[in-house]
Design an enzyme around this catalytic site. Structure first.
Site, PDB file in Angstrom:
ATOM      1  N   THR B 134       0.820  -1.220   0.000  1.00 56.64           N
ATOM      2  CA  THR B 134       0.000   0.000   0.000  1.00 56.64           C
ATOM      3  C   THR B 134       0.850   1.265   0.000  1.00 56.64           C
ATOM      4  OG1 THR B 134      -1.785  -1.132   1.136  1.00 56.64           O
ATOM      5  CG2 THR B 134      -1.726   1.260   1.367  1.00 56.64           C
ATOM      6  N   SER B 140      -6.662   0.438  -2.351  1.00 61.83           N
ATOM      7  CA  SER B 140      -7.549  -0.515  -3.009  1.00 61.83           C
ATOM      8  C   SER B 140      -7.097  -0.802  -4.436  1.00 61.83           C
ATOM      9  CB  SER B 140      -8.981   0.040  -3.038  1.00 61.83           C
ATOM     10  OG  SER B 140      -9.498   0.077  -1.734  1.00 61.83           O
ATOM     11  N   GLY B 173       2.863  -2.616   8.325  1.00 64.74           N
ATOM     12  CA  GLY B 173       3.148  -3.252   9.616  1.00 64.74           C
ATOM     13  C   GLY B 173       4.612  -3.660   9.692  1.00 64.74           C
ATOM     14  N   ARG B 311     -26.277 -10.979  34.726  1.00 66.20           N
ATOM     15  CA  ARG B 311     -26.756  -9.656  35.085  1.00 66.20           C
ATOM     16  C   ARG B 311     -28.282  -9.604  35.053  1.00 66.20           C
ATOM     17  NH1 ARG B 311     -25.127  -4.428  36.793  1.00 66.20           N
ATOM     18  NH2 ARG B 311     -26.468  -2.877  35.807  1.00 66.20           N
ATOM     19  N   GLY B 407     -22.235   0.022  30.805  1.00 59.14           N
ATOM     20  CA  GLY B 407     -21.013   0.665  31.290  1.00 59.14           C
ATOM     21  C   GLY B 407     -19.882  -0.337  31.470  1.00 59.14           C
ATOM     22  N   THR B 428     -11.365  -2.542   6.243  1.00 59.92           N
ATOM     23  CA  THR B 428     -10.727  -1.829   5.131  1.00 59.92           C
ATOM     24  C   THR B 428      -9.358  -2.355   4.738  1.00 59.92           C
ATOM     25  OG1 THR B 428     -10.015  -0.087   6.690  1.00 59.92           O
ATOM     26  CG2 THR B 428     -12.000   0.330   5.423  1.00 59.92           C
ATOM     27  N   GLU B 430      -6.413  -5.311   3.762  1.00 57.18           N
ATOM     28  CA  GLU B 430      -6.519  -6.448   2.826  1.00 57.18           C
ATOM     29  C   GLU B 430      -7.680  -6.200   1.852  1.00 57.18           C
ATOM     30  OE1 GLU B 430      -4.935  -9.486   2.346  1.00 57.18           O
ATOM     31  OE2 GLU B 430      -3.356  -9.171   3.828  1.00 57.18           O
ATOM     32  N   ASP B 432     -10.641  -2.833   0.828  1.00 55.98           N
ATOM     33  CA  ASP B 432     -11.832  -2.202   1.363  1.00 55.98           C
ATOM     34  C   ASP B 432     -13.049  -3.093   1.091  1.00 55.98           C
ATOM     35  OD1 ASP B 432     -13.290   0.531   2.103  1.00 55.98           O
ATOM     36  OD2 ASP B 432     -14.325  -0.386   0.405  1.00 55.98           O
TER      37      ASP B 432
END
Lengths: 645, 645
Positions: B134, B140, B173, B311, B407, B428, B430, B432
């Site tokens: 990229t 893309s 990365g 809960r 919460g 998005t 690998e 979009d």
């Protein structure tokens, strides 16, 4: 193209043009975007500093009555808080806790002695407080909180106590570090001479929790909620009380007093009504969240639309390689338009509805004890509904904006992920949205049941729906306009014309009426059941109730927007806004198209046409995309993110 | 109740029971949840350490062929990576970059000399690399990247260069800090003797970027993308190349070579086909993201369902105050069931489809050059579609789970916000999702155009659709089953029976066929247009194309799930799974109800019934909620979050 930005902004700002202009000035002078590289401690101290700096502006005082040291301009106060979101959502929330919730509790639930003793320090920021309502075990169901405030006649003190682990106060903004006093909601237990001490329901008591050095006071144990999904500038924490004693005078006693001998008196006999009256005075929290959700959505849209007007990807089929390599702007793709423009239209619609809500709130709160209780109750339902609708809108819109900016949208420096993370909790705090939407539906049912006994069912429903509308709109001269438009709904042959404002209003009103009418019938049947069957009957109608709540909010929002558009005098500007309003209305219909088909409100042909119309409106508004987001009037330096540089 | 968890898990694990069991053991021994309190640097070094620790497990080697020093078990590799998500999504992504993308590029695009020189060090983690595809200007649209790799005959070197600011490699990365080598995608420029050097399209070149001390090598400038919306354990960065020289042998030359004299040769003449062939070998990235999205959704659901089973909130109407104060479990509310259970059913369906996808991928990749190119291409489309569908599912599901926990869900210690933030970019990266879904639609159109010229339009479409189905399923013995079920579709009177599996399959197949047929007609008309009109015609069909992509994926997923259910022998287990499959199928129909009404596939009565059926299925599955999430087999210590303690 004539300058559209200024008149569009005027239409959006509505009655709050001055307040917004002044908030813009303040933000331009002092607002800086959140810094995503800061540590938790740094974020917290930065936010605390910003709150203290804000104390010297006009914003905090605007929220308090003149008699209490404020300037009594509720609208300016709400708009001022809302716009802080453009810089830092944590700042908006922490300011909201200090002045809206903590200060608001003292002003609205307390009496002169509390006002005199504390409000000046609250406004100046010399006394930082927190709002200790939610517990680990009870959030949405505030009436069932477990903390007790027991009056001890012998000492004349109120004893505040957490009787169980689930009674722990939780998620309390300011409790982890900064607050020195808490407005504690607890079950008040007291009895007069010869009377067994009894629980009187939820009341609010002021309890100092920390000394000047930040140490927990005796019997108070605070702890830290730690890192959250966002809003890390706010120091949320927990508080456990072990028999903490405060003077009797610390009870905020606007709606109930405890005499020295323990005798309990309240001007409101019905405990349920008393509870909801007290809670009702705190409505500004929800109104603020609705406003903040709107602001966050607008900022995300402004960023994503500008990016889509700059970023190109993929060449057009057979395009000559011109200076852009024949590549297409993202904003020119249909999928991209559909991702951003209906959300943009909804943001416009929401802002006009928020203006109405704030105006009505200001009017009712200024009327004080003279306000019509029914009007107050319906205002609460609308605030709840708009809070839920606007915060879901923010969550979905910011997510779309993030995705629409791809990898760039994922970098914190480009603001979108921070906006998403910081506003995410809006869907559940100040009331879980799903619960709030049911509350809206229930309020409509109550109106139906209370007011119009004796009418035939259909008449009853129309009465209830049109009545609810009047509350918000009757004094804004909008009601006759809306009624006139709706009555003039245009049809093509037998089919509603989706681009006709009257038709749009009629479709949404009709949907709401039908949902209310059928729900009322189901509830009538459910009332005959008992025990587990009663729960099952009510439970099985839950999704119906939520749908009704949403339908109500969408109708009210459309009415507010339609009225705002009709007020615009310039033809060019009104034409653009008309298309934005059409896009809002028709995309609402498109989103719930199955309902309109199932209930034969739209033919198959007209339903398909709704999608065509949404597409056409997106294309028609495409040339105005830049103007439409510029009109939000977000200070430019708060939009100056890396990917737009 | 007999033990359902083990057999449900067996059905979900499918052919990967052993691989999953071994991944569970690894996670139980070594996996620890991400720590949200760490600073950016701490998160990064923790993730790097975890990647290096993982290097000593079986997982990395499984992804490489035995001939290249691996163990050649693609399924185990993909499942092993996927399950890392339960501990730390950053770890999964960083491992995916190192072994899947960087290692995968060397293995699949390189030849023996690259394998021999690098793969052992890649597998062991001694060589950390990055995948530099990229760019700031192109994500893309990879074919339009700008970085050049120009062969210099004089020196025998390839010169890698970033010719413009938008040519900067971005979001890579490992590029910010850890990677010492990059697999750089660039436009290869070369020419043989007497030939003008020409661009040959995108190729991949290995470029060392850092020395052993972490300093940028000459001509290389790396920088840091900084804080992201999530995945902060991964050091994403940017790379700018200024005339960086590498030996000619650094070209990964599986699909194209450059001779010493600059002559370019490739076994694939068509540059477009060459590009897509090279990219196609990297398909595992998308398959991994689909898997990781599924894992993240399952973990969020496991947490939210367990919370909903613990809960309580609000007393039932008229309930006696028993030990729980008569309060209702969240899981017993209809709105809550609708928030969680259809998503749970979709997660089951997706896992069975992912099993099929991995099996098919392993088969085709093991076949190597012998694989049928059409099958390969259709596999790619399915991987793209499942990636998009699963990552949108993850985004929506984790968001619902967060909101469903109020919460508590917003506290980072409860994992949901971290899961949401870390997986958000899956929609998005690998590719979009909106682009990928269009790719799926286009592939179906291609099948239609390429394969069946001469058939009448309706026949052509049926052929294309059933053919695409066969690719995935033909060798799994599923096709006859699906065909038999579909043919036996049950009707009540004239109406389809929504609880009949054959009817469900027929509804989804029919929708896909109709969307394909009508789209093909629109495209045929569009082909006659030119210039701006051609773009307008294609552009106006974009939402149609996305809808087709989604319809295709939903049909394939249902077929995979139906087949997995049919294989279960135990009646009790199959009955539960049958209801889960029904819930998936009917909620898919409900979500797109307007389409089925508009195209007269469902009557108004049957469409309303779809909602009733979804509600009933939620109630029917409510008693199995705990078992259904336990069956995911997520190691208990990775579900042991604060709010469940």
């Amino acid at each position: 193209m004539a300058d559209l930005v200024a008149p569009l902004r005027a239409a959006l700002d509505g009655p709050y043009a001055d307040a917004r202009a002044s908030a813009r000035r303040l933000l331009t002078e002092t607002g800086t975007l959140t810094d995503p590289t800061l540590s938790l401690d740094e974020q917290r101290s930065r936010t605390r500093d910003a709150v203290l700096a804000l104390a010297s502006s006009d914003v905090p005082a605007a929220g308090f009555a003149k008699a209490h040291g404020g300037t009594g301009d509720i609208g300016a106060s709400l708009v001022g808080f809302e716009m802080l979101v453009y810089a830092d959502v944590s700042l908006m929330v922490k300011a909201g806790v200090q002045w809206g919730l903590f200060g608001g509790a003292i002003e609205n639930l307390g009496t002169a002695r509390h006002h005199n003793e504390h409000l000046a320090d609250v406004i100046s920021g010399d006394l930082l407080g927190c709002f200790a309502m939610t517990e680990t075990g009870h959030g949405s169901d505030v009436q069932s909180i477990e903390t007790t405030a027991t009056y001890d006649v012998a000492s004349g003190e109120i004893v505040v106590h957490s009787p169980s682990p689930s009674a722990r106060k939780d998620y309390i903004g300011g409790a982890a570090h900064d607050a020195t006093m808490a407005a504690v909601f607890a079950q008040l237990v007291t009895g007069g001479p010869g009377e067994e001490p009894t629980s009187r329901g939820v009341h609010c008591v002021l309890v100092p929790i920390r000394d000047a050095d930040g140490r927990d006071l005796p019997g108070v144990t605070t702890s830290d909620c730690g890192v959250k999904g966002g809003l890390n500038g706010v120091d949320n924490g927990r508080i456990v009380f072990d028999q903490v004693r405060v003077p009797r005078s610390n009870l905020l006693d606007q709606y109930a007093t405890v005499a020295e001998d323990g005798t309990y008196t309240s001007p409101i006999d019905n405990p349920n009504r008393r509870f909801f009256t007290m809670l009702g005075t705190l409505i500004r929290g929800r109104v603020s969240i609705a406003g903040a959700s709107g602001a966050a959505s607008r900022q995300a849209l402004a960023i994503a639309v500008r990016y889509a007007l700059k970023r190109r990807q993929f060449a057009a089929p057979g395009a000559a390689a011109d200076e852009d390599g024949g590549e297409i702007l993202l904003m020119d793709y249909r999928t991209h338009q559909r991702r951003l423009l209906p959300a943009l239209a909804r943001s416009y619609a929401l802002q006009t509805a928020q203006n109405e809500l704030v105006t009505t709130l200001a009017r009712i709160q200024e009327a004080g004890a003279d306000a019509d209780p029914r009007e107050q109750r319906e205002l609460e339902a609308l605030a709840a509904g708009l809070k839920a609708y606007a915060s879901w809108h923010a969550s979905a819109t910011i997510q779309q904006c993030r995705e629409a900016c791809g990898g760039a949208g994922y970098l914190a420096a480009n603001r979108l992920t921070t906006l998403k993370a910081d506003t995410d909790v809006f869907t559940t705090f100040e009331g879980d949205n799903t619960v709030l939407m049911q509350l809206v539906g229930k309020e409509l049912l109550t109106g139906y049941a209370d007011e119009v006994r004796g009418l035939d069912p259909v008449g009853m429903v129309s009465f209830a729906v049109s009545n609810a509308a009047e509350v918000v709109l009757e004094r804004t001269a909008v009601a006759p306009l809306v009624a006139r438009l709706r009555d003039a709904a245009r049809r093509e042959g037998d089919e509603p014309d989706l681009l006709d404002r009257g038709t749009q209003l009629a479709l949404l009103t009709d949907r709401e009426e039908h949902l209310l009418e059928t729900l009322a019938r189901r509830m009538q049947a459910a009332r005959k059941a008992s025990g587990a069957d009663a729960f099952a009957a009510v439970n099985s109608a839950q999704d119906h109730l939520v749908h009704l709540g949403r339908a109500h909010v969408e109708r009210v929002v459309l009415e507010a927007f339609a009225a705002a558009v009709a007020e615009v005098e310039d033809d060019t500007v009104r034409t653009v806004l008309d298309a934005v309003c059409d896009l809002y209305a028709v995309s609402v219909v498109e989103d719930d198209k199955a309902w309109f088909l199932e209930h034969r409100r739209l033919s198959v042909g007209r339903a398909k046409n709704a999608t065509v119309v949404v597409n056409e409106l997106c294309e028609r508004l495409r040339p105005y995309a830049a103007d439409l987001v510029d009109a939000f009037g977000i200070p430019e330096h708060l939009l100056d993110v890396e990917m737009l540089g």
